[in-house]
Design a protein around this motif. Structure first.
Motif, PDB file in Angstrom:
ATOM      1  N   ALA A 128      25.079   4.603 -15.948  1.00 48.62           N
ATOM      2  CA  ALA A 128      26.010   3.604 -15.440  1.00 48.62           C
ATOM      3  C   ALA A 128      25.399   2.221 -15.609  1.00 48.62           C
ATOM      4  O   ALA A 128      24.178   2.075 -15.706  1.00 48.62           O
ATOM      5  CB  ALA A 128      26.331   3.861 -13.965  1.00 48.62           C
ATOM      6  N   LEU A 129      26.268   1.220 -15.663  1.00 48.48           N
ATOM      7  CA  LEU A 129      25.823  -0.170 -15.724  1.00 48.48           C
ATOM      8  C   LEU A 129      26.006  -0.810 -14.362  1.00 48.48           C
ATOM      9  O   LEU A 129      27.045  -0.638 -13.715  1.00 48.48           O
ATOM     10  CB  LEU A 129      26.622  -0.949 -16.772  1.00 48.48           C
ATOM     11  N   VAL A 130      25.002  -1.557 -13.916  1.00 53.82           N
ATOM     12  CA  VAL A 130      25.085  -2.245 -12.640  1.00 53.82           C
ATOM     13  C   VAL A 130      24.417  -3.609 -12.782  1.00 53.82           C
ATOM     14  O   VAL A 130      23.370  -3.737 -13.439  1.00 53.82           O
ATOM     15  CB  VAL A 130      24.426  -1.430 -11.506  1.00 53.82           C
ATOM     16  N   ALA A 171      13.799   3.011  -6.186  1.00 53.44           N
ATOM     17  CA  ALA A 171      15.220   3.340  -6.114  1.00 53.44           C
ATOM     18  C   ALA A 171      15.699   3.963  -7.412  1.00 53.44           C
ATOM     19  O   ALA A 171      16.776   4.550  -7.458  1.00 53.44           O
ATOM     20  CB  ALA A 171      16.040   2.092  -5.798  1.00 53.44           C
ATOM     21  N   GLY A 172      14.910   3.831  -8.453  1.00 53.18           N
ATOM     22  CA  GLY A 172      15.282   4.406  -9.736  1.00 53.18           C
ATOM     23  C   GLY A 172      14.670   3.614 -10.874  1.00 53.18           C
ATOM     24  O   GLY A 172      14.125   2.525 -10.678  1.00 53.18           O
ATOM     25  N   ARG A 173      14.716   4.198 -12.038  1.00 54.78           N
ATOM     26  CA  ARG A 173      14.209   3.532 -13.240  1.00 54.78           C
ATOM     27  C   ARG A 173      15.414   3.128 -14.092  1.00 54.78           C
ATOM     28  O   ARG A 173      16.401   3.858 -14.191  1.00 54.78           O
ATOM     29  CB  ARG A 173      13.278   4.458 -14.008  1.00 54.78           C
ATOM     30  N   ALA A 174      15.328   1.968 -14.713  1.00 54.94           N
ATOM     31  CA  ALA A 174      16.474   1.430 -15.448  1.00 54.94           C
ATOM     32  C   ALA A 174      16.003   0.716 -16.706  1.00 54.94           C
ATOM     33  O   ALA A 174      14.822   0.402 -16.860  1.00 54.94           O
ATOM     34  CB  ALA A 174      17.267   0.479 -14.559  1.00 54.94           C
ATOM     35  N   LEU A 193      21.692  -3.804 -15.583  1.00 56.56           N
ATOM     36  CA  LEU A 193      20.811  -2.649 -15.752  1.00 56.56           C
ATOM     37  C   LEU A 193      21.618  -1.421 -16.154  1.00 56.56           C
ATOM     38  O   LEU A 193      22.748  -1.216 -15.687  1.00 56.56           O
ATOM     39  CB  LEU A 193      20.066  -2.347 -14.446  1.00 56.56           C
ATOM     40  N   ARG A 194      21.016  -0.591 -16.981  1.00 65.94           N
ATOM     41  CA  ARG A 194      21.566   0.726 -17.291  1.00 65.94           C
ATOM     42  C   ARG A 194      20.731   1.745 -16.529  1.00 65.94           C
ATOM     43  O   ARG A 194      19.537   1.905 -16.787  1.00 65.94           O
ATOM     44  CB  ARG A 194      21.535   0.997 -18.793  1.00 65.94           C
ATOM     45  N   VAL A 195      21.356   2.421 -15.573  1.00 66.02           N
ATOM     46  CA  VAL A 195      20.625   3.323 -14.675  1.00 66.02           C
ATOM     47  C   VAL A 195      21.237   4.719 -14.746  1.00 66.02           C
ATOM     48  O   VAL A 195      22.416   4.888 -15.094  1.00 66.02           O
ATOM     49  CB  VAL A 195      20.672   2.804 -13.216  1.00 66.02           C
ATOM     50  N   PRO A 196      20.458   5.742 -14.419  1.00 69.17           N
ATOM     51  CA  PRO A 196      21.031   7.091 -14.303  1.00 69.17           C
ATOM     52  C   PRO A 196      22.045   7.136 -13.168  1.00 69.17           C
ATOM     53  O   PRO A 196      21.914   6.432 -12.157  1.00 69.17           O
ATOM     54  CB  PRO A 196      19.812   7.962 -14.004  1.00 69.17           C
ATOM     55  N   GLN A 197      23.060   7.973 -13.313  1.00 67.19           N
ATOM     56  CA  GLN A 197      24.108   8.066 -12.298  1.00 67.19           C
ATOM     57  C   GLN A 197      23.539   8.434 -10.931  1.00 67.19           C
ATOM     58  O   GLN A 197      23.989   7.916  -9.904  1.00 67.19           O
ATOM     59  CB  GLN A 197      25.160   9.111 -12.719  1.00 67.19           C
ATOM     60  N   ASP A 198      22.528   9.324 -10.891  1.00 62.18           N
ATOM     61  CA  ASP A 198      22.015   9.749  -9.588  1.00 62.18           C
ATOM     62  C   ASP A 198      21.219   8.656  -8.877  1.00 62.18           C
ATOM     63  O   ASP A 198      20.992   8.737  -7.668  1.00 62.18           O
ATOM     64  CB  ASP A 198      21.157  11.014  -9.740  1.00 62.18           C
ATOM     65  N   ALA A 199      20.794   7.616  -9.629  1.00 63.12           N
ATOM     66  CA  ALA A 199      20.065   6.514  -8.992  1.00 63.12           C
ATOM     67  C   ALA A 199      20.984   5.356  -8.635  1.00 63.12           C
ATOM     68  O   ALA A 199      20.543   4.413  -7.951  1.00 63.12           O
ATOM     69  CB  ALA A 199      18.958   6.021  -9.919  1.00 63.12           C
ATOM     70  N   LEU A 200      22.244   5.408  -9.066  1.00 57.60           N
ATOM     71  CA  LEU A 200      23.160   4.289  -8.854  1.00 57.60           C
ATOM     72  C   LEU A 200      23.351   3.949  -7.377  1.00 57.60           C
ATOM     73  O   LEU A 200      23.319   2.764  -7.017  1.00 57.60           O
ATOM     74  CB  LEU A 200      24.502   4.593  -9.520  1.00 57.60           C
ATOM     75  N   PRO A 201      23.561   4.917  -6.461  1.00 56.84           N
ATOM     76  CA  PRO A 201      23.767   4.544  -5.052  1.00 56.84           C
ATOM     77  C   PRO A 201      22.588   3.778  -4.454  1.00 56.84           C
ATOM     78  O   PRO A 201      22.790   2.776  -3.757  1.00 56.84           O
ATOM     79  CB  PRO A 201      23.968   5.906  -4.362  1.00 56.84           C
TER      80      PRO A 201
END
Length: 223
Positions: A128-130, A171-174, A193-201
């Protein structure tokens, strides 16, 4: 008495010989002018040919692309232009790399494509993009698109220097897609950022609270 009259006409230039001489005198300048005209045309053609040879192939938009819409190969065409100074036009050799990216603004048909017109490619499956807003101390000042970062949920409270970006709970790697420096507020930026879906929240929650830090990950995975 007839013979002297004929001689007089010949000497006076009014006979056939005099007419031929005058014609040759008038045709001389015309011939020179013709040669100069032909030479001038040849020179102009040569200069135009050389200028055409200096033109570089770049990408242009063949049909209107709306902002946020994917740019496809059918939307692109190649034109040759002669540009001077610093330009950001996209060379025709990058056509395959451009296709599949989004347009950052509406691109009218016939317009030349510049690097600023090309946005990020859509995220792949499971990604996902955030966008996150960060202040000085929350991200490395040399952060650039393509960098891999650890997104950290930083503790509440003041933090300065590298402490905000270098401390906190992961919180995640992006992967950094775009860094937009905010001109109206120096030292701040919006980072896409482009992050994995499970790290998005977790990433979204840290960004919403303003308690976020970005730490660059060195090649090989070590921070």
């Amino acid at each position: 008495m007839a013979a002297p009259a004929q001689v007089t006409r010949a000497v006076g230039g009014r006979g056939p010989a005099g007419v031929a001489l005058q014609a040759r005198r008038r045709s001389g300048p015309l011939a020179v002018a013709g040669v100069l005209l032909v030479a001038g045309c040849a020179l102009a053609f040569a200069l135009a040919w050389l200028r055409a040879g200096d033109r570089a192939p770049v990408l242009a938009i063949s049909r209107t692309v709306a902002a946020g819409q994917l740019i496809t190969a059918d939307d692109l065409t190649v034109v040759r232009i002669s540009a001077q100074g610093q330009v950001t036009l996209v060379p025709a050799s990058q056509e395959a790399a451009v296709a599949g990216h989004t347009a950052t603004a509406t691109l009218p048909a016939g317009s030349l494509l510049s690097s600023g017109d090309i946005g990020a490619a859509p995220p792949g499956a499971g990604q996902a993009l955030v966008g996150v807003a960060v202040k000085a101390g929350q991200f490395p000042p040399d952060l650039a698109a393509g960098d891999t970062v650890d997104v950290l949920a930083t503790p509440a409270g003041p933090a300065t220097g590298d402490s905000a970006a270098g401390s906190g709970l992961p919180a995640g790697r992006a992967v950094v897609v775009l860094v937009s420096q905010q001109q109206d507020t120096p030292g701040t930026a919006v980072v896409e950022l482009r992050v994995p879906q499970d790290a998005l929240p977790q990433v979204a929650a840290a960004a919403a609270a303003g308690q976020i830090g970005l730490a660059t990950v060195a090649p090989g995975g070590a921070q």
